[in-house]
Each structure stands twice: as C-alpha cells, then as structure tokens.
Design a protein around this motif. Structure first.
Motif, PDB file in Angstrom:
ATOM      1  N   LEU A 196     -23.969 -33.590  69.991  1.00  0.00           N
ATOM      2  CA  LEU A 196     -24.310 -32.221  70.385  1.00  0.00           C
ATOM      3  C   LEU A 196     -23.083 -31.565  71.025  1.00  0.00           C
ATOM      4  N   ASP A 197     -22.049 -31.361  70.203  1.00  0.00           N
ATOM      5  CA  ASP A 197     -20.815 -30.743  70.703  1.00  0.00           C
ATOM      6  C   ASP A 197     -20.965 -29.227  70.651  1.00  0.00           C
ATOM      7  N   VAL A 198     -21.798 -28.705  71.552  1.00  0.00           N
ATOM      8  CA  VAL A 198     -22.078 -27.264  71.608  1.00  0.00           C
ATOM      9  C   VAL A 198     -21.922 -26.802  73.053  1.00  0.00           C
ATOM     10  N   TYR A 203     -29.025 -38.888  70.327  1.00  0.00           N
ATOM     11  CA  TYR A 203     -28.034 -37.817  70.426  1.00  0.00           C
ATOM     12  C   TYR A 203     -26.891 -38.189  71.347  1.00  0.00           C
ATOM     13  N   LYS A 204     -25.737 -37.642  70.999  1.00  0.00           N
ATOM     14  CA  LYS A 204     -24.564 -37.797  71.851  1.00  0.00           C
ATOM     15  C   LYS A 204     -24.399 -36.566  72.730  1.00  0.00           C
ATOM     16  N   VAL A 205     -24.261 -36.804  74.043  1.00  0.00           N
ATOM     17  CA  VAL A 205     -23.844 -35.751  74.968  1.00  0.00           C
ATOM     18  C   VAL A 205     -22.408 -36.095  75.348  1.00  0.00           C
ATOM     19  N   ILE A 211     -17.121 -39.567  60.763  1.00  0.00           N
ATOM     20  CA  ILE A 211     -17.902 -39.755  59.539  1.00  0.00           C
ATOM     21  C   ILE A 211     -17.941 -38.437  58.764  1.00  0.00           C
ATOM     22  N   ARG A 212     -17.700 -38.531  57.479  1.00  0.00           N
ATOM     23  CA  ARG A 212     -17.822 -37.362  56.603  1.00  0.00           C
ATOM     24  C   ARG A 212     -18.700 -37.746  55.414  1.00  0.00           C
ATOM     25  N   LEU A 213     -19.539 -36.824  54.976  1.00  0.00           N
ATOM     26  CA  LEU A 213     -20.464 -37.129  53.880  1.00  0.00           C
ATOM     27  C   LEU A 213     -19.730 -37.320  52.567  1.00  0.00           C
ATOM     28  N   ASP A 221     -10.130 -32.279  62.885  1.00  0.00           N
ATOM     29  CA  ASP A 221      -9.032 -32.891  63.646  1.00  0.00           C
ATOM     30  C   ASP A 221      -9.083 -34.414  63.609  1.00  0.00           C
ATOM     31  N   GLN A 222      -9.869 -34.983  62.693  1.00  0.00           N
ATOM     32  CA  GLN A 222      -9.944 -36.433  62.590  1.00  0.00           C
ATOM     33  C   GLN A 222      -8.848 -36.943  61.654  1.00  0.00           C
ATOM     34  N   ALA A 223      -8.334 -38.157  61.930  1.00  0.00           N
ATOM     35  CA  ALA A 223      -7.306 -38.730  61.064  1.00  0.00           C
ATOM     36  C   ALA A 223      -7.849 -39.889  60.247  1.00  0.00           C
ATOM     37  N   LEU A 281     -22.132 -38.737  64.155  1.00  0.00           N
ATOM     38  CA  LEU A 281     -21.796 -37.614  63.264  1.00  0.00           C
ATOM     39  C   LEU A 281     -21.862 -36.320  64.042  1.00  0.00           C
ATOM     40  N   GLY A 282     -20.813 -35.531  63.932  1.00  0.00           N
ATOM     41  CA  GLY A 282     -20.808 -34.217  64.549  1.00  0.00           C
ATOM     42  C   GLY A 282     -20.864 -33.158  63.491  1.00  0.00           C
ATOM     43  N   ARG A 283     -19.702 -32.562  63.209  1.00  0.00           N
ATOM     44  CA  ARG A 283     -19.646 -31.382  62.366  1.00  0.00           C
ATOM     45  C   ARG A 283     -20.201 -31.576  60.955  1.00  0.00           C
ATOM     46  N   ALA A 284     -20.155 -32.801  60.424  1.00  0.00           N
ATOM     47  CA  ALA A 284     -20.693 -33.025  59.072  1.00  0.00           C
ATOM     48  C   ALA A 284     -22.175 -32.637  59.011  1.00  0.00           C
TER      49      ALA A 284
HETATM   50  O1  C5P Z   1     -17.406 -33.520  64.373  1.00  0.00           O
HETATM   51  P1  C5P Z   1     -17.005 -34.960  64.234  1.00  0.00           P
HETATM   52  O2  C5P Z   1     -17.957 -35.774  63.393  1.00  0.00           O
HETATM   53  O3  C5P Z   1     -15.561 -35.138  63.864  1.00  0.00           O
HETATM   54  O4  C5P Z   1     -17.179 -35.515  65.711  1.00  0.00           O
HETATM   55  C1  C5P Z   1     -17.035 -36.847  66.031  1.00  0.00           C
HETATM   56  C2  C5P Z   1     -17.655 -37.094  67.365  1.00  0.00           C
HETATM   57  O5  C5P Z   1     -17.363 -38.429  67.762  1.00  0.00           O
HETATM   58  C3  C5P Z   1     -17.125 -36.194  68.469  1.00  0.00           C
HETATM   59  O6  C5P Z   1     -18.220 -35.896  69.327  1.00  0.00           O
HETATM   60  C4  C5P Z   1     -16.081 -37.027  69.165  1.00  0.00           C
HETATM   61  O7  C5P Z   1     -15.974 -36.736  70.545  1.00  0.00           O
HETATM   62  C5  C5P Z   1     -16.644 -38.444  68.988  1.00  0.00           C
HETATM   63  N1  C5P Z   1     -15.641 -39.519  69.019  1.00  0.00           N
HETATM   64  C6  C5P Z   1     -14.561 -39.603  68.148  1.00  0.00           C
HETATM   65  N2  C5P Z   1     -13.669 -40.642  68.233  1.00  0.00           N
HETATM   66  C7  C5P Z   1     -13.853 -41.608  69.138  1.00  0.00           C
HETATM   67  C8  C5P Z   1     -14.962 -41.548  70.017  1.00  0.00           C
HETATM   68  C9  C5P Z   1     -15.857 -40.490  69.911  1.00  0.00           C
HETATM   69  O8  C5P Z   1     -14.400 -38.722  67.289  1.00  0.00           O
HETATM   70  N3  C5P Z   1     -13.052 -42.647  69.193  1.00  0.00           N
END
Ligand code: C5P
Length: 241
Positions: free
Chosen positions: A9-11, A31-33, A183-185, A197-199, A217-220
């Motif tokens: 819940l990155d809002v 859920y993740k806070v 994670i991406r679908l 911004d993930q690598a 999973l966040g933005r996916a």
């Molecule tokens: O939107 P996205 O799926 O990229 O978000 C990934 C989520 O996982 C974010 O909430 C981020 O803070 C968290 N996270 C991460 N890498 C880590 C630990 C947590 O991306 N090593």
C-alpha cells in the motif's frame, strides 16, 4: 507451500489505502505498510488493516543501534504486524536484538517474524559496488553472505530478489523463509515489462518456483488500470501448472 501474495500500500493516505483494500476484497488479505503510509498515517494504518482481518507486513527496514532496533521491532510486534523488516547490513548484534524485540512484543495469536533485507531489488551489481566502496560484487554472493548472517542471528526470514531466492533456498532449506519483492506480471511483456526503479525483477511464477514464501507486489497491481484484474492474474500465475 504456496507463496502468499502481499500487496504494497505505497499510497499517501489511509483513505486511499483502505479503498484499495476494499477494491481487492477477498482476493488479498495480506498488505504491506511501508515508510510512505506509516509516516503519513502512523500505527492506525496497521490497526485498521488488522481490524479488517488482514495480515500486515510492516516494511520499516529498520537499521539502527541494537537497543533502538529492538524497541522498534517490539513496538511493531505489539501493534500486530505479522512481518517486520530490518536491514541485514545493520550487523549481527542488531539482528539478534531485533529478534528479541519481536519475541517481547508478539503474542501467541499474532507472532511477529523479523525479515532481514539483504540487497534491495532496486540495486544491481554496479550500484552495490559503489555504495559499499568495493570492487564489482556479485549480488548473489552478497545476498548469500547476508542471509547466512541473518540465520546465525536466529532471524526467521530474509528479503531478496527472485533471482537469488533459489540459491538462498538451496543454502538454507526451510531454516529461512523468503520474501521476494520486485515482481512484474508475465502478461504484458515479462522481462520487457515496466521496471520502474527496480533493477532485479521476476514474475510471480518465477518467484514461487525459486522458493519464495511471500511475494510483495506494488505497482504491478496497484498501478494497473484495474487492480482486481491484475490481482487475479497474479493468483492465476501462482495457482497455474
Ligand atoms: O511497486 P513495486 O512492486 O516495485 O514495489 C515493491 C515493493 O517492495 C515496495 O513497496 C518496496 O518498498 C518493497 N521492497 C523492495 N525491495 C526490497 C524490500 C522491499 O522493492 N528489498
């Protein structure tokens, strides 16, 4: 064991977070806070999710002196967090203190597991070498080194990229649970999907096949045109053959 999907819940507001929870309904009960929502809404964010019958991953990524880390984790556990993160690079004494804090604050009905963040999934080998001031490093070796330290500190689980999860599982078996973010679908492009911004990203199925117990999973999902459809796609991937 089937991997459990946790939605981040990155809002910016609690209202927005609760709307997402309502939208996803029974399809997600974990859920993740993280620091964005916790800074804006505080412990109420956790309490409201618990009152709605959801499990909470409190992703505060604590990195502090052992006494402060112990107190922070104790408070997180007392609040009802099921999982809480600390940075493995905080060192073994800090990790041991965090585990004590979780034991002190958790209850029999809601135990709290400390999860040690190894290497953020937004960091690649070059970024790691720059941050730590060392020659080019293997992300996998660093993840394994930090995971071994976490296990020695009796931490129950680690956070790593999906590409390292299988190596952690092979080295530690069931002694460490594994949480995989980034994670991406598969649907919509797999490796070609948005990285943001993930690598280091993988699909839900790849993470589960590598031995992940939890997927974050966040933005996916939250950034999809219809989060319900995206969530169903995640669950279908996890249940698939
Ligand atoms: O939107 P996205 O799926 O990229 O978000 C990934 C989520 O996982 C974010 O909430 C981020 O803070 C968290 N996270 C991460 N890498 C880590 C630990 C947590 O991306 N090593």
């Amino acid at each position: 064991m089937t991997a459990r999907a946790i939605i981040a819940l990155d809002v910016p507001t609690l209202d927005e977070a609760l709307r997402l929870v309502e939208t996803l309904g029974d399809s997600c009960r974990f859920y993740k806070v993280g620091s964005q929502l916790f800074t804006a809404a505080g412990p109420d964010a956790v309490r409201r999710l618990r009152a709605a019958g959801c499990d909470v991953f409190l992703d505060l990524k604590v990195h502090d002196i052992p006494n402060t880390a112990r107190g922070a984790v104790r408070s997180a556990a007392a609040l009802g967090a099921r999982l809480v993160t600390v940075h493995a690079s905080g060192g073994q004494p800090m990790l041991e203190a965090a585990v004590r804090g979780a034991e002190e604050g958790g209850t029999g009905s809601t135990p709290c597991d400390v999860m040690a963040v190894t290497v953020l999934t937004s960091i690649d080998a070059g970024g790691l070498a720059t941050s730590w001031g060392r020659d080019p490093l293997s992300v996998r070796d660093e993840v394994l080194r930090l995971a071994a330290m976490a296990r020695a500190a009796r931490v129950p689980g680690v956070v790593c990229g999906g590409s390292e999860a299988a190596a952690v599982r092979a080295a530690h078996g069931s002694a460490l649970s594994i949480l995989v973010p980034g994670i991406r679908l598969a649907e919509g492009g797999g490796a070609g999907a948005r990285m943001d911004d993930q690598a280091r990203v993988v699909t839900p199925r790849e993470a589960a096949a590598a031995g992940a117990d939890y997927l974050v999973l966040g933005r996916a999902v939250t950034g999809a045109p219809d989060p319900r459809v995206a969530m169903q796609a995640v669950l279908a991937e996890l249940a698939g053959p």
